[in-house]
Design an enzyme around this catalytic site. Structure first.
Site, PDB file in Angstrom:
ATOM      1  N   THR A 164       0.835  -1.196   0.000  1.00 26.54           N
ATOM      2  CA  THR A 164       0.000   0.000   0.000  1.00 26.54           C
ATOM      3  C   THR A 164       0.878   1.257   0.000  1.00 26.54           C
ATOM      4  O   THR A 164       2.102   1.170   0.037  1.00 26.54           O
ATOM      5  CB  THR A 164      -0.943   0.010   1.209  1.00 26.54           C
ATOM      6  OG1 THR A 164      -0.156  -0.139   2.404  1.00 26.54           O
ATOM      7  CG2 THR A 164      -1.948  -1.136   1.115  1.00 26.54           C
ATOM      8  N   TYR A 165       0.234   2.420   0.002  1.00 28.02           N
ATOM      9  CA  TYR A 165       0.956   3.691  -0.111  1.00 28.02           C
ATOM     10  C   TYR A 165       1.987   3.825   1.006  1.00 28.02           C
ATOM     11  O   TYR A 165       1.712   3.521   2.164  1.00 28.02           O
ATOM     12  CB  TYR A 165      -0.038   4.853  -0.065  1.00 28.02           C
ATOM     13  CG  TYR A 165       0.563   6.177  -0.473  1.00 28.02           C
ATOM     14  CD1 TYR A 165       1.206   6.322  -1.686  1.00 28.02           C
ATOM     15  CD2 TYR A 165       0.491   7.266   0.384  1.00 28.02           C
ATOM     16  CE1 TYR A 165       1.761   7.538  -2.058  1.00 28.02           C
ATOM     17  CE2 TYR A 165       1.027   8.498   0.019  1.00 28.02           C
ATOM     18  CZ  TYR A 165       1.665   8.620  -1.206  1.00 28.02           C
ATOM     19  OH  TYR A 165       2.216   9.822  -1.564  1.00 28.02           O
ATOM     20  N   LEU A 166       3.172   4.285   0.643  1.00 25.52           N
ATOM     21  CA  LEU A 166       4.317   4.231   1.555  1.00 25.52           C
ATOM     22  C   LEU A 166       4.502   5.461   2.426  1.00 25.52           C
ATOM     23  O   LEU A 166       5.396   5.478   3.277  1.00 25.52           O
ATOM     24  CB  LEU A 166       5.601   3.999   0.747  1.00 25.52           C
ATOM     25  CG  LEU A 166       5.933   5.048  -0.316  1.00 25.52           C
ATOM     26  CD1 LEU A 166       7.451   5.197  -0.474  1.00 25.52           C
ATOM     27  CD2 LEU A 166       5.339   4.643  -1.668  1.00 25.52           C
ATOM     28  N   ARG A 167       3.680   6.499   2.252  1.00 25.16           N
ATOM     29  CA  ARG A 167       3.823   7.708   3.076  1.00 25.16           C
ATOM     30  C   ARG A 167       2.576   7.856   3.948  1.00 25.16           C
ATOM     31  O   ARG A 167       1.532   8.311   3.489  1.00 25.16           O
ATOM     32  CB  ARG A 167       4.038   8.939   2.190  1.00 25.16           C
ATOM     33  CG  ARG A 167       5.369   8.898   1.459  1.00 25.16           C
ATOM     34  CD  ARG A 167       5.591  10.125   0.589  1.00 25.16           C
ATOM     35  NE  ARG A 167       6.923  10.108   0.001  1.00 25.16           N
ATOM     36  CZ  ARG A 167       7.255   9.510  -1.131  1.00 25.16           C
ATOM     37  NH1 ARG A 167       6.328   8.845  -1.812  1.00 25.16           N
ATOM     38  NH2 ARG A 167       8.489   9.537  -1.591  1.00 25.16           N
TER      39      ARG A 167
END
Length: 377
Positions: A164-167
């Site tokens: 999933t999105y890393l930030r």
């Protein structure tokens, strides 16, 4: 967003020209880097003000019947309370007292300790764990995570994003991912290993919760199945993310603990040991080892059973300057910056190194790190 722009103008616009003058034109720094720099400066002050102190440690080794390795007991102090050994003279006096003494187990306490399953990764905790376990720099971790997020070529599936999105700052997990993880863990490890409640960080501070925690997009994409489709470093990072998320959806581990007091005259030694009773999430994600010495059936240890004493001289020393992972954690904890912003603190670490090594910096006067910090913070 408006608050960030104001901070950039108040902080970043003052520190960036200083970097241009002292290091290299074109560098920029702002609200996150300046906080990281201040943390390093405060640590430097603590190191410079620290006064080393001598102290001694003393271990006694006992050969226990039925046990292959000796029991290591650490000097605690006297029977009246804890005491430090601050000089060689005190050590020699203690060794003299123990020379002909018999050792007696005066107290054995047994208990239980629960080790909770870890939370899934946020950006900051992923950076910290990758630095500690894989020895990856922050930039390398984020670059590899971006590749896993954008997608890798899988056999019979094409290009697929596998995390999933890393930030993100959130440890929240989507309900469908929770259900998928519960089914997978029940099928693979058994129903008793599946967590019964939600593992999520309770954060009283405001965070931007637009994205959930970093996790595999499909828990059934196990590291073993994807190994041939990933580079070595991609595989190592994905395995870390997969194991952490899977462990976060599993039950807690349970330890049996034993605490023993061993007296010799007026002196006391202690032993603390633990044994894994139920592995739970540690069947997937494990970061420590057992320390177990079996049972303590013998009430007396004769002097002949003491294998040896091991005194050791040491000095109190100040903590080192914070490493990348530790600095990221401290910035996040004290300032509550977003995880993706804490990655920018790498610039501060690079700036410190350049400050210390740059000929232009040293020729420009006797500016110390702290004096620079005072100008920009």
């Amino acid at each position: 967003q408006q608050e960030r722009r104001v901070l950039d103008r108040m902080v970043g616009y003052r520190i960036s020209p200083l970097l241009w003058a002292k290091i290299k034109r074109g560098l920029s720094a702002g609200r996150v880097q300046s906080v990281a720099l201040r943390i390093i400066c405060d640590r430097e002050d603590e190191i410079n003000a620290f006064i080393p102190e001598e102290y001694w440690t003393l271990d006694a080794l006992f050969q226990i019947k039925g046990e292959k390795k000796p029991l290591v007991a650490k000097y605690y102090g006297t029977t009246e309370g804890k005491a430090a050994i601050s000089s060689e003279e005190e050590l020699n006096k203690i060794l003299k007292d123990l020379k002909d003494a018999d050792f007696k187990v005066t107290d054995v306490k047994k208990g239980e300790r629960i080790k909770k399953a870890p939370l899934p990764f946020t950006t900051s905790t992923l950076q910290q764990e990758a630095s500690k376990v894989l020895n990856f720099s922050t930039q390398k971790t984020m670059r590899l995570a971006q590749q896993l997020y954008e997608g890798v070529e899988l056999k019979d599936a094409g290009t697929v994003g596998i995390i999933t999105y890393l930030r993100t700052d959130s440890t929240r997990v989507a309900e469908e991912a929770v259900a998928m993880a519960r089914d997978y863990i029940t099928e693979t490890y058994g129903s008793e290993y599946a967590a019964q409640d939600t593992t999520e960080k309770k954060n009283g501070q405001k965070i931007q919760d637009a994205h959930e925690a970093i996790r595999p997009t499909n828990i059934r994409y196990t590291p073993a199945e994807l190994k041939d489709s990933l580079s070595r470093d991609q595989f190592r990072l994905y395995q870390l993310i997969w194991k952490r998320f899977t462990a976060s959806r599993m039950s807690n581990a349970r330890y049996e603990t034993t605490s023993v007091k061993i007296d010799a005259g007026n002196h006391r030694f202690t032993v603390a040991a633990s044994k894994l009773a139920y592995d739970g999430f540690m069947s997937v994600y494990r970061d420590d080892e057992d320390d177990w010495y079996g049972s303590y059936d013998s009430f007396y240890f004769k002097r002949s059973e003491v294998v040896n004493f091991f005194p050791e001289l040491d000095m109190n020393v100040p903590d080192n300057e914070p490493e990348i992972g530790a600095l990221s954690k401290k910035v996040e904890r004290e300032q509550n910056w977003r995880g993706k912003d804490t990655a920018l603190k790498m610039i501060a670490g690079m700036a410190i190194a350049l400050f210390e090594s740059s000929k232009d910096f040293h020729s420009g006067g006797n500016l110390s790190i702290n004096r620079i910090s005072a100008q920009v913070i």
